[in-house]
Design a protein around this motif. Structure first.
Motif, PDB file in Angstrom:
ATOM      1  N   ARG A   1     -65.493 -99.252 -21.716  1.00 14.25           N
ATOM      2  CA  ARG A   1     -66.265 -98.085 -22.131  1.00 14.25           C
ATOM      3  C   ARG A   1     -65.379 -96.924 -22.576  1.00 14.25           C
ATOM      4  N   ILE A   2     -65.729 -96.364 -23.725  1.00 13.25           N
ATOM      5  CA  ILE A   2     -65.116 -95.135 -24.224  1.00 13.25           C
ATOM      6  C   ILE A   2     -66.247 -94.161 -24.542  1.00 13.25           C
ATOM      7  N   GLU A   3     -66.205 -92.994 -23.974  1.00  9.83           N
ATOM      8  CA  GLU A   3     -67.287 -92.025 -24.169  1.00  9.83           C
ATOM      9  C   GLU A   3     -67.411 -91.639 -25.640  1.00  9.83           C
ATOM     10  N   ARG A   4     -68.638 -91.353 -26.045  1.00 15.46           N
ATOM     11  CA  ARG A   4     -68.925 -91.058 -27.443  1.00 15.46           C
ATOM     12  C   ARG A   4     -68.084 -89.906 -27.984  1.00 15.46           C
ATOM     13  N   ARG A   5     -67.792 -88.916 -27.165  1.00 16.43           N
ATOM     14  CA  ARG A   5     -67.035 -87.759 -27.639  1.00 16.43           C
ATOM     15  C   ARG A   5     -65.593 -88.120 -28.000  1.00 16.43           C
ATOM     16  N   HIS A   6     -65.110 -89.278 -27.543  1.00 15.15           N
ATOM     17  CA  HIS A   6     -63.741 -89.685 -27.831  1.00 15.15           C
ATOM     18  C   HIS A   6     -63.641 -90.589 -29.070  1.00 15.15           C
ATOM     19  N   TRP A   7     -64.769 -90.993 -29.638  1.00 21.47           N
ATOM     20  CA  TRP A   7     -64.727 -91.929 -30.755  1.00 21.47           C
ATOM     21  C   TRP A   7     -64.102 -91.360 -32.030  1.00 21.47           C
ATOM     22  N   PRO A   8     -64.296 -90.082 -32.359  1.00 22.91           N
ATOM     23  CA  PRO A   8     -63.603 -89.563 -33.550  1.00 22.91           C
ATOM     24  C   PRO A   8     -62.088 -89.685 -33.447  1.00 22.91           C
TER      25      PRO A   8
ATOM     26  N   SER B   1     -60.996-111.107 -23.329  1.00 21.21           N
ATOM     27  CA  SER B   1     -60.894-111.868 -22.082  1.00 21.21           C
ATOM     28  C   SER B   1     -59.757-111.338 -21.206  1.00 21.21           C
ATOM     29  N   VAL B   2     -58.696-110.807 -21.841  1.00 27.76           N
ATOM     30  CA  VAL B   2     -57.602-110.212 -21.082  1.00 27.76           C
ATOM     31  C   VAL B   2     -58.100-108.967 -20.347  1.00 27.76           C
ATOM     32  N   LEU B   3     -58.879-108.135 -21.033  1.00 26.03           N
ATOM     33  CA  LEU B   3     -59.430-106.945 -20.381  1.00 26.03           C
ATOM     34  C   LEU B   3     -60.335-107.333 -19.210  1.00 26.03           C
ATOM     35  N   VAL B   4     -61.148-108.374 -19.398  1.00 24.37           N
ATOM     36  CA  VAL B   4     -62.042-108.817 -18.331  1.00 24.37           C
ATOM     37  C   VAL B   4     -61.230-109.326 -17.147  1.00 24.37           C
ATOM     38  N   ALA B   5     -60.206-110.139 -17.432  1.00 25.83           N
ATOM     39  CA  ALA B   5     -59.382-110.710 -16.361  1.00 25.83           C
ATOM     40  C   ALA B   5     -58.662-109.631 -15.568  1.00 25.83           C
ATOM     41  N   LEU B   6     -58.222-108.582 -16.262  1.00 25.88           N
ATOM     42  CA  LEU B   6     -57.495-107.493 -15.602  1.00 25.88           C
ATOM     43  C   LEU B   6     -58.423-106.394 -15.096  1.00 25.88           C
TER      44      LEU B   6
ATOM     45  N   ARG C   1     -49.227 -88.782 -28.534  1.00 19.82           N
ATOM     46  CA  ARG C   1     -49.758 -87.471 -28.142  1.00 19.82           C
ATOM     47  C   ARG C   1     -51.245 -87.506 -27.764  1.00 19.82           C
ATOM     48  N   THR C   2     -51.863 -88.657 -27.818  1.00 23.77           N
ATOM     49  CA  THR C   2     -53.291 -88.710 -27.532  1.00 23.77           C
ATOM     50  C   THR C   2     -53.573 -88.350 -26.076  1.00 23.77           C
ATOM     51  N   THR C   3     -54.670 -87.662 -25.866  1.00 23.65           N
ATOM     52  CA  THR C   3     -55.091 -87.292 -24.516  1.00 23.65           C
ATOM     53  C   THR C   3     -56.297 -88.107 -24.075  1.00 23.65           C
ATOM     54  N   LEU C   4     -56.585 -89.188 -24.779  1.00 25.93           N
ATOM     55  CA  LEU C   4     -57.726 -90.020 -24.412  1.00 25.93           C
ATOM     56  C   LEU C   4     -57.562 -90.532 -22.980  1.00 25.93           C
ATOM     57  N   PRO C   5     -58.522 -90.249 -22.108  1.00 29.12           N
ATOM     58  CA  PRO C   5     -58.432 -90.711 -20.707  1.00 29.12           C
ATOM     59  C   PRO C   5     -58.908 -92.152 -20.593  1.00 29.12           C
ATOM     60  N   VAL C   6     -58.265 -93.029 -21.354  1.00 35.37           N
ATOM     61  CA  VAL C   6     -58.707 -94.416 -21.487  1.00 35.37           C
ATOM     62  C   VAL C   6     -57.490 -95.326 -21.349  1.00 35.37           C
ATOM     63  N   PRO C   7     -57.607 -96.466 -20.665  1.00 34.34           N
ATOM     64  CA  PRO C   7     -56.481 -97.402 -20.583  1.00 34.34           C
ATOM     65  C   PRO C   7     -56.022 -97.852 -21.970  1.00 34.34           C
ATOM     66  N   THR C   8     -54.725 -98.087 -22.110  1.00 36.30           N
ATOM     67  CA  THR C   8     -54.175 -98.490 -23.401  1.00 36.30           C
ATOM     68  C   THR C   8     -54.800 -99.785 -23.900  1.00 36.30           C
ATOM     69  N   LEU C   9     -55.082-100.722 -23.013  1.00 39.74           N
ATOM     70  CA  LEU C   9     -55.691-101.993 -23.428  1.00 39.74           C
ATOM     71  C   LEU C   9     -57.073-101.764 -24.039  1.00 39.74           C
ATOM     72  N   ALA C  10     -57.827-100.820 -23.492  1.00 43.93           N
ATOM     73  CA  ALA C  10     -59.149-100.526 -24.053  1.00 43.93           C
ATOM     74  C   ALA C  10     -59.015 -99.904 -25.440  1.00 43.93           C
ATOM     75  N   ILE C  11     -58.045 -99.002 -25.603  1.00 47.62           N
ATOM     76  CA  ILE C  11     -57.797 -98.422 -26.926  1.00 47.62           C
ATOM     77  C   ILE C  11     -57.408 -99.516 -27.912  1.00 47.62           C
ATOM     78  N   SER C  12     -56.539-100.430 -27.480  1.00 49.60           N
ATOM     79  CA  SER C  12     -56.112-101.529 -28.342  1.00 49.60           C
ATOM     80  C   SER C  12     -57.295-102.400 -28.750  1.00 49.60           C
ATOM     81  N   PHE C  13     -58.166-102.712 -27.797  1.00 46.30           N
ATOM     82  CA  PHE C  13     -59.321-103.555 -28.112  1.00 46.30           C
ATOM     83  C   PHE C  13     -60.219-102.913 -29.152  1.00 46.30           C
ATOM     84  N   TRP C  14     -60.569-101.647 -28.951  1.00 46.86           N
ATOM     85  CA  TRP C  14     -61.516-101.016 -29.862  1.00 46.86           C
ATOM     86  C   TRP C  14     -60.898-100.713 -31.229  1.00 46.86           C
TER      87      TRP C  14
END
Length: 300
Positions: A62-69, A52-57, A173-186
């Protein structure tokens, strides 16, 4: 070394309070209750709050499949080992001493960084590491005989701390082009699945409704830890240098020791008070700007 911005400092203060007082709260929650199940309930309640925090903000999930490993590797070292091992270990240790062992992480982080990641630490950083290490040693002084009789709990906490240190380095050192909150959620979602499996396999025969105190501990962990503190830590770990982000949270075990003494009657000794001064020194090495700090590091 890097001075903290006003936002980072605010996040750090609230994070320290939440994680610090959570150690005796967790101890109360798992006393007489299966620990993996306790942690799993916390995560299942905390995950929708975090969503709900991610939705509110308006943070994209979405995280692309190639970034899941890479996301999975981050989850393994930052969350899988830590949450599974630490919650089981705290049953056999006092809450304060479990916190101390868990927060040997900055020491592991500095050593791992120097040996494996080629970090060149300034004398100021090593001073903070040495002060934190001495503080941990002092806090464990009176517990050695008891800890010697509980080697599995000690080993679990130290393993959890070491893997968390590696995970923090990886996150920085991660280069994931993803917001930190999204990384935290997943990462939380993945860990929730792992903890659910572990609780089902090892504790299904012990399942029962928590006590009112247990529910209070579960709700505090769900909201305070998984909806805020975990994401706040990942934010600090990604935005600060590794030594700064790790040493800056060294007051958490001190708060854990004193809150455990206040709520659970755990006895304090002179070593605890001396450790407070050493932890403050360790924190000062990263929170106080150095002579070469630029004005840009002080902007809010």
């Amino acid at each position: 070394m890097q001075a903290l911005t006003s936002r980072q400092l605010l996040v750090l203060v609230v994070l320290t309070l939440v994680w610090g007082i959570n150690w005796p709260i967790m101890k109360l929650g798992v006393t007489g209750y299966p620990p993996l199940t306790f942690r799993t309930l916390c995560m299942w309640l905390g995950l929708p709050v975090l969503a709900s925090v991610l939705v509110a903000l308006k943070v994209p999930f979405r995280i692309e499949r190639r970034h899941w490993p890479e996301l999975l590797r981050l989850a393994v070292f930052n969350m899988f080992f830590w949450h599974a091992l630490a919650i089981v270990a705290i049953q056999s240790l006092s809450s304060g001493r479990a916190a101390i062992l868990g927060y040997t992480m900055p020491i592991f982080s500095a050593v791992i960084g120097a040996l494996w990641f080629g970090d060149r630490l300034a004398a100021r950083a090593w001073t903070g590491v040495a002060a934190a290490a001495l503080g941990v040693a002092l806090l464990l002084w009176h517990e050695m005989s008891q800890l010697a009789g509980k080697p599995l709990g000690v080993l679990m906490m130290l393993t959890a701390a070491a893997t968390w240190a590696v995970g923090t380095r990886m996150l920085r050192r991660t280069t994931l082009p993803v917001p930190t909150l999204a990384i935290s959620f997943w990462m939380t979602a993945l860990t929730t699945g792992v903890m659910t499996v572990l609780a089902t396999v090892f504790e299904r025969g012990q399942w029962r409704m928590p006590s009112p105190e247990g529910w209070g501990a579960i709700v505090f962990n769900a909201i305070g830890v998984f909806a805020f503190a975990q994401a706040a830590w990942f934010y600090l770990a990604r935005s600060l240098p590794p030594v700064a982000s790790t040493l800056s949270v060294m007051f958490i075990p001190v708060l854990g020791v004193f809150s455990g003494a206040l709520w659970l009657g755990e006895v304090l000794h002179w070593q605890d008070w001396a450790a407070v001064a050493l932890m403050v020194l360790a924190i000062a090495t990263v929170l106080l700007p150095g002579a070469g700090a630029s004005a840009s590091t002080k902007r809010s």
